[in-house]
Scaffold this active site. Structure first.
Site, PDB file in Angstrom:
ATOM      1  CD  GLU A   1      -2.928  -0.901  -0.149  1.00 40.86           C
ATOM      2  OE1 GLU A   1      -2.931   0.171  -0.787  1.00 40.86           O
ATOM      3  OE2 GLU A   1      -3.600  -1.894  -0.501  1.00 40.86           O
TER       4      GLU A   1
ATOM      5  CE1 TYR B   1      -6.653   2.955  -0.618  1.00 41.25           C
ATOM      6  CE2 TYR B   1      -4.292   3.057  -0.161  1.00 41.25           C
ATOM      7  CZ  TYR B   1      -5.368   2.421  -0.737  1.00 41.25           C
ATOM      8  OH  TYR B   1      -5.204   1.247  -1.404  1.00 41.25           O
TER       9      TYR B   1
ATOM     10  CG  ASP C   1      -7.794   4.507  -4.445  1.00 39.51           C
ATOM     11  OD1 ASP C   1      -9.035   4.470  -4.572  1.00 39.51           O
ATOM     12  OD2 ASP C   1      -7.023   3.820  -5.148  1.00 39.51           O
TER      13      ASP C   1
END
Length: 367
Positions: free
Chosen positions: A47, A130, A148
DNA sequence: AACACGTGGAC
DNA sequence: TGTCCAAGTGT
């Protein structure tokens, strides 16, 4: 949340939407190296790498990173220079310094286990709304939003949301929307499916609506305005910066490199001696020489003009005039100033413009 | 809220 | 070349 968005959600068949979306994802999702298991550490690293970065760019970096730093433990105990080297070329280097800092905190404070509470996760350095949502949903199966750019684009179309997605405040609107429509049975699939749909089908320009598994649930498609959404104001252009830099060798042919400051642009990466040019005072070689003398105590002998490097950052345009020359007096090495061979150079993490610069130097000296 | 913070690829 | 981006976060 605006009432028209609420209305839109209210009249949507949520169960059917979730089923169509998740069924498509399970069938059509790409095979990605971070999708082989649900190890929270791997999800976390992926991520961070994926922030503002394309999947295809990330794949080789992720694979190499996991070979070198397979666990929280190995990353926590690694030298920052090694970690930066593994990140070389990926950009946004503070991501990986924050990641290592946060991994060290997880190692010490949480016994090496990535926490699974929203508050603890979100408190980690480099983990914003996020990434917190992504880890909680993908690694721990919790029904948290992970909003996102993809999710904002996709939902702006499906729910006909006209908020400017460039505005920081807009993200909260979309988080509220996701909370309303997320699947509580498969939150991981749901969040990933929204992003995968944005990457493969519901793309920024010319979305492939005819292939879309949730076309029947999409308000924008229904109204024929999918190409008008999302609304996104544009950003300002980069500022120009003129620099002069030099490849300087000592009497043994070793090259002088130095570490950049620990904050700001390209923090803690390595560079060749560089000076920002005062444009009113145009003599570049002289400005570079003076800079060199100020820092290292003696003037270098500048032999050649190698060429120019243009490099565009998100907010700056660098124009580097490149020179090469020789060091004329002994220079004291420190943790921030080193004399290295061309082979040893490979061990240090350089920003891309300096990698380009060294390439140009090699071609010049060969010719 | 606005801006700093990288890079390579698509059009 | 120029423009826009791509799974954002910190300040």
């Amino acid at each position: 949340m605006a009432t028209d968005i609420k209305k839109c959600i209210a009249k949507m068949d949520k169960k059917s939407f979730q089923d169509d979306l998740i069924e498509w994802f399970v069938k059509e999702q790409r095979e990605l190296p971070w999708r082989k298991d649900q190890d929270p550490y791997k999800i976390w690293v992926s991520e961070i790498m994926l922030q503002q970065t394309k999947v295809n760019t990330v794949i080789p970096y992720f694979t190499r990173f996991m070979e070198e730093f397979p666990t929280i433990e190995t990353l926590a105990s690694a030298d920052e220079d090694k970690v930066l080297k593994a990140w070389e070329g990926l950009g946004y280097y503070s991501r990986v310094r924050n990641l290592q800092s946060a991994v060290r905190e997880v190692h010490q404070r949480y016994g090496g286990k990535v926490p699974d509470s929203p508050e603890e996760i979100a408190s980690l350095k480099g983990v914003g709304p996020y990434t917190a949502g992504a880890i909680l949903s993908i690694a721990y199966g919790k029904p948290e939003p992970a909003v996102d750019g993809n999710v904002m684009r996709v939902l702006s179309r499906i729910l006909l949301i006209s908020e400017d997605i460039a505005r920081p405040a807009s993200r909260k609107i979309f988080e509220s929307a996701v909370k309303e429509i997320i699947s509580h049975d498969h939150p991981s699939f749901f969040n990933q499916a929204l992003m995968e749909l944005g990457a493969l089908i519901c793309t920024p320009t010319s979305p492939s609506c005819l292939l879309c598994p949730v076309r029947d649930h999409c308000q924008a498609f229904h109204e024929g305005v999918q190409k008008e959404l999302p609304i996104k104001t544009k950003k300002k252009k980069q500022k120009n910066v003129q620099l002069a830099a030099g490849i300087f060798k000592d009497s043994q042919g070793k090259i002088l490199i130095r570490k950049r400051p620990e904050t700001g642009l390209l923090a803690n990466l390595w560079e060749f001696p560089t000076v920002e040019l005062n444009l009113e005072f145009k003599r570049q070689r002289e400005q570079l020489s003076d800079h060199f003398k100020d820092l290292y105590g003696s003037f270098p002998k500048i032999n050649d003009t190698i060429g120019e490097i243009d490099h565009v950052f998100s907010h700056l345009k660098w124009n580097i005039h490149v020179f090469c020359g020789n060091i004329q007096a002994e220079i004291q090495e420190t943790p921030y100033v080193k004399l290295v061979t061309e082979t040893e150079l490979q061990e240090y993490a350089f920003p891309v413009p300096y990698l380009k610069m060294f390439q140009q130097y090699l071609e010049f000296t060969k010719a």
